[in-house]
Each structure stands twice: as structure tokens, then as C-alpha cells.
Design a protein around this motif. Structure first.
Motif, mmCIF file in Angstrom:
data_model
loop_
_atom_site.group_PDB
_atom_site.id
_atom_site.type_symbol
_atom_site.label_atom_id
_atom_site.label_comp_id
_atom_site.label_asym_id
_atom_site.label_seq_id
_atom_site.Cartn_x
_atom_site.Cartn_y
_atom_site.Cartn_z
ATOM 1 N N SER A 28 0.814 -1.206 0.000
ATOM 2 C CA SER A 28 0.000 0.000 0.000
ATOM 3 C C SER A 28 0.854 1.265 0.000
ATOM 4 C CB SER A 28 -0.950 -0.002 1.200
ATOM 5 O OG SER A 28 -0.214 -0.071 2.403
ATOM 6 N N ASP A 29 2.117 1.156 0.381
ATOM 7 C CA ASP A 29 3.019 2.313 0.348
ATOM 8 C C ASP A 29 3.299 2.779 -1.079
ATOM 9 O OD1 ASP A 29 3.152 2.135 3.084
ATOM 10 O OD2 ASP A 29 5.023 0.977 3.081
ATOM 11 N N ALA A 30 3.085 1.922 -2.059
ATOM 12 C CA ALA A 30 3.352 2.293 -3.451
ATOM 13 C C ALA A 30 2.295 3.254 -3.990
ATOM 14 C CB ALA A 30 3.404 1.044 -4.325
ATOM 15 N N PHE A 31 1.143 3.344 -3.333
ATOM 16 C CA PHE A 31 0.039 4.178 -3.804
ATOM 17 C C PHE A 31 -0.099 5.420 -2.934
ATOM 18 C CE2 PHE A 31 -0.897 -0.119 -5.127
ATOM 19 C CZ PHE A 31 -1.228 0.057 -6.465
ATOM 20 N N GLU A 32 -0.309 6.546 -3.587
ATOM 21 C CA GLU A 32 -0.503 7.813 -2.883
ATOM 22 C C GLU A 32 -1.844 8.401 -3.296
ATOM 23 O OE1 GLU A 32 1.535 12.218 -2.802
ATOM 24 O OE2 GLU A 32 2.792 10.485 -3.275
ATOM 25 N N VAL A 33 -2.659 8.770 -2.328
ATOM 26 C CA VAL A 33 -3.999 9.313 -2.571
ATOM 27 C C VAL A 33 -4.037 10.737 -2.041
ATOM 28 C CG1 VAL A 33 -6.463 9.008 -2.175
ATOM 29 C CG2 VAL A 33 -4.974 7.006 -2.302
ATOM 30 N N THR A 34 -4.440 11.671 -2.905
ATOM 31 C CA THR A 34 -4.540 13.075 -2.487
ATOM 32 C C THR A 34 -5.794 13.698 -3.079
ATOM 33 O OG1 THR A 34 -3.204 13.759 -4.376
ATOM 34 C CG2 THR A 34 -2.048 13.435 -2.307
ATOM 35 N N ASP A 35 -6.243 14.776 -2.447
ATOM 36 C CA ASP A 35 -7.290 15.587 -3.053
ATOM 37 C C ASP A 35 -6.647 16.324 -4.211
ATOM 38 O OD1 ASP A 35 -9.210 14.804 -1.251
ATOM 39 O OD2 ASP A 35 -8.722 16.407 0.155
ATOM 40 N N SER A 36 -7.390 16.477 -5.282
ATOM 41 C CA SER A 36 -6.761 17.031 -6.480
ATOM 42 C C SER A 36 -7.546 18.202 -7.038
ATOM 43 C CB SER A 36 -6.643 15.950 -7.537
ATOM 44 O OG SER A 36 -7.925 15.650 -8.031
ATOM 45 N N VAL A 37 -7.043 18.712 -8.109
ATOM 46 C CA VAL A 37 -7.682 19.823 -8.814
ATOM 47 C C VAL A 37 -8.346 19.345 -10.097
ATOM 48 C CG1 VAL A 37 -6.155 21.558 -7.869
ATOM 49 C CG2 VAL A 37 -5.507 20.381 -9.954
ATOM 50 N N CYS A 38 -8.587 18.055 -10.190
ATOM 51 C CA CYS A 38 -9.193 17.535 -11.413
ATOM 52 C C CYS A 38 -10.701 17.753 -11.441
ATOM 53 C CB CYS A 38 -8.871 16.062 -11.609
ATOM 54 S SG CYS A 38 -9.560 14.983 -10.353
ATOM 55 N N GLY A 39 -11.228 18.279 -10.403
ATOM 56 C CA GLY A 39 -12.647 18.595 -10.319
ATOM 57 C C GLY A 39 -12.863 19.434 -9.084
ATOM 58 N N SER A 40 -14.106 19.720 -8.790
ATOM 59 C CA SER A 40 -14.367 20.548 -7.607
ATOM 60 C C SER A 40 -13.901 19.837 -6.342
ATOM 61 C CB SER A 40 -15.855 20.880 -7.526
ATOM 62 O OG SER A 40 -16.614 19.691 -7.437
ATOM 63 N N SER A 41 -14.061 18.545 -6.279
ATOM 64 C CA SER A 41 -13.572 17.774 -5.131
ATOM 65 C C SER A 41 -13.205 16.377 -5.620
ATOM 66 C CB SER A 41 -14.630 17.713 -4.040
ATOM 67 O OG SER A 41 -15.797 17.106 -4.554
ATOM 68 N N GLY A 42 -12.143 16.283 -6.388
ATOM 69 C CA GLY A 42 -11.747 15.002 -6.946
ATOM 70 C C GLY A 42 -10.669 14.323 -6.139
ATOM 71 N N LYS A 43 -10.323 13.138 -6.552
ATOM 72 C CA LYS A 43 -9.275 12.360 -5.905
ATOM 73 C C LYS A 43 -8.224 11.985 -6.946
ATOM 74 C CE LYS A 43 -11.155 11.980 -1.842
ATOM 75 N NZ LYS A 43 -10.572 12.453 -0.614
ATOM 76 N N LEU A 44 -6.982 12.113 -6.550
ATOM 77 C CA LEU A 44 -5.846 11.754 -7.391
ATOM 78 C C LEU A 44 -5.154 10.570 -6.745
ATOM 79 C CD1 LEU A 44 -3.794 12.395 -9.702
ATOM 80 C CD2 LEU A 44 -2.608 13.817 -8.041
ATOM 81 N N VAL A 45 -4.963 9.513 -7.517
ATOM 82 C CA VAL A 45 -4.254 8.334 -7.032
ATOM 83 C C VAL A 45 -3.038 8.144 -7.926
ATOM 84 C CG1 VAL A 45 -4.384 5.865 -6.544
ATOM 85 C CG2 VAL A 45 -6.392 7.290 -6.223
ATOM 86 N N GLU A 46 -1.873 8.035 -7.302
ATOM 87 C CA GLU A 46 -0.628 7.827 -8.026
ATOM 88 C C GLU A 46 0.064 6.588 -7.476
ATOM 89 O OE1 GLU A 46 1.110 12.083 -9.187
ATOM 90 O OE2 GLU A 46 0.912 11.784 -7.029
ATOM 91 N N ALA A 47 0.834 5.942 -8.335
ATOM 92 C CA ALA A 47 1.568 4.753 -7.910
ATOM 93 C C ALA A 47 2.959 4.776 -8.503
ATOM 94 C CB ALA A 47 0.837 3.490 -8.348
ATOM 95 N N ASP A 48 3.882 4.202 -7.757
ATOM 96 C CA ASP A 48 5.263 4.084 -8.201
ATOM 97 C C ASP A 48 5.729 2.678 -7.863
ATOM 98 O OD1 ASP A 48 7.654 4.865 -9.279
ATOM 99 O OD2 ASP A 48 8.409 5.746 -7.421
ATOM 100 N N TYR A 49 6.232 1.955 -8.863
ATOM 101 C CA TYR A 49 6.633 0.563 -8.687
ATOM 102 C C TYR A 49 8.007 0.360 -9.310
ATOM 103 C CZ TYR A 49 6.603 -4.524 -9.228
ATOM 104 O OH TYR A 49 6.923 -5.845 -9.192
#
Length: 136
Positions: free
Chosen positions: A90-111
Motif C-alpha cells: 500500500s506504500d506504493a500508492f498515494e492518494v490526495t485531493d486534487s484539482v481535477c474537479g471541484s472535489s476530486g481524488k488523485l491516485v498515483e503509484a510508483d513501482y
């Protein structure tokens, strides 16, 4: 005696029975390198596809506030479950509030992708990113 020596030498010089083995020894390393490079490239593409799919599913689950996707830890666990076949945590995934919408979610992963074939050095980072706005 001299004539027989010339005949033996001429016969040995004309003998081509070992040429195929020598040509095979020259071509096989190149052929193996090409074959295993194609296999490793296919593994890399599969890894990228699985990681991107897991990130997109996790972003969608988080944006829709589905049960089991309400906290950051829940979204990370959900993403790990969607990355079937990859040894990710689960450390490979990062979840943040984003600017992709009024209240969206951004999920990023690094492997960290590592080659399993020792003579094909493909060791680098695979990244994936997905952003989903919450529905209005």
C-alpha cells in the motif's frame, strides 16, 4: 609421401562439417538476447497496464465514496487488491485531493520494475496516475 600429405591437407581444408556449429555459436547469443528482451518488454508492458488499471479503479472508488474507499488507507488497500499479480504494498500508492474537479481524488503509484533475466538490464520505475472528479 609428400603427395599423401598434400591430399590430406587439401581434404582437411575442404572439410566444412564444423562450419554449422561455428555459425550456430556466433548466432545463438544474439538470438537469445533478442528473445529475452522481447519477453522482458512484454512483462514491462503488462506491469504498466496492471498498475494503471489499479490506479484508475482506486481513483474511481475513492471519488464515488464507495464503502471500503472512504479513507486513504482504504483506497490504498483497494488499489493493492486490484493490482493482482504484482508484489506491491500500500506504500506504493498515494492518494490526495486534487484539482481535477471541484472535489476530486488523485491516485498515483510508483513501482520498481526489475528484470528477471540477468543479461537484460531493465531496472527502472513504473509510474501510473489517475484523477477522478466526484460526481455532482
Amino acid at each position: 609421401m609428400l603427395r599423401q600429405r598434400f591430399r590430406t591437407r587439401a581434404r582437411l581444408l575442404a572439410d566444412r562439417s564444423g562450419a554449422i556449429a561455428a555459425e550456430f555459436a556466433l548466432v545463438v547469443p544474439i538470438l537469445l538476447l533478442l528473445t529475452f528482451s522481447i519477453i522482458e518488454f512484454g512483462r514491462f508492458m503488462w506491469t504498466q497496464n496492471v498498475l494503471q488499471s489499479a490506479v484508475e479503479d482506486a481513483a474511481r472508488c475513492s471519488a464515488l465514496n464507495r464503502p471500503g474507499c472512504t479513507t486513504v488507507a482504504d483506497v490504498q488497500t483497494y488499489a493493492v487488491s486490484k493490482a493482482a499479480g504484482l508484489p506491491v504494498t500500500s506504500d506504493a500508492f498515494e492518494v490526495t485531493d486534487s484539482v481535477c474537479g471541484s472535489s476530486g481524488k488523485l491516485v498515483e503509484a510508483d513501482y520498481a520494475f526489475n528484470s528477471i533475466v540477468p543479461f537484460v538490464p531493465l531496472n527502472f520505475s513504473v509510474t501510473a496516475r489517475a484523477c477522478r472528479p466526484q460526481p455532482v
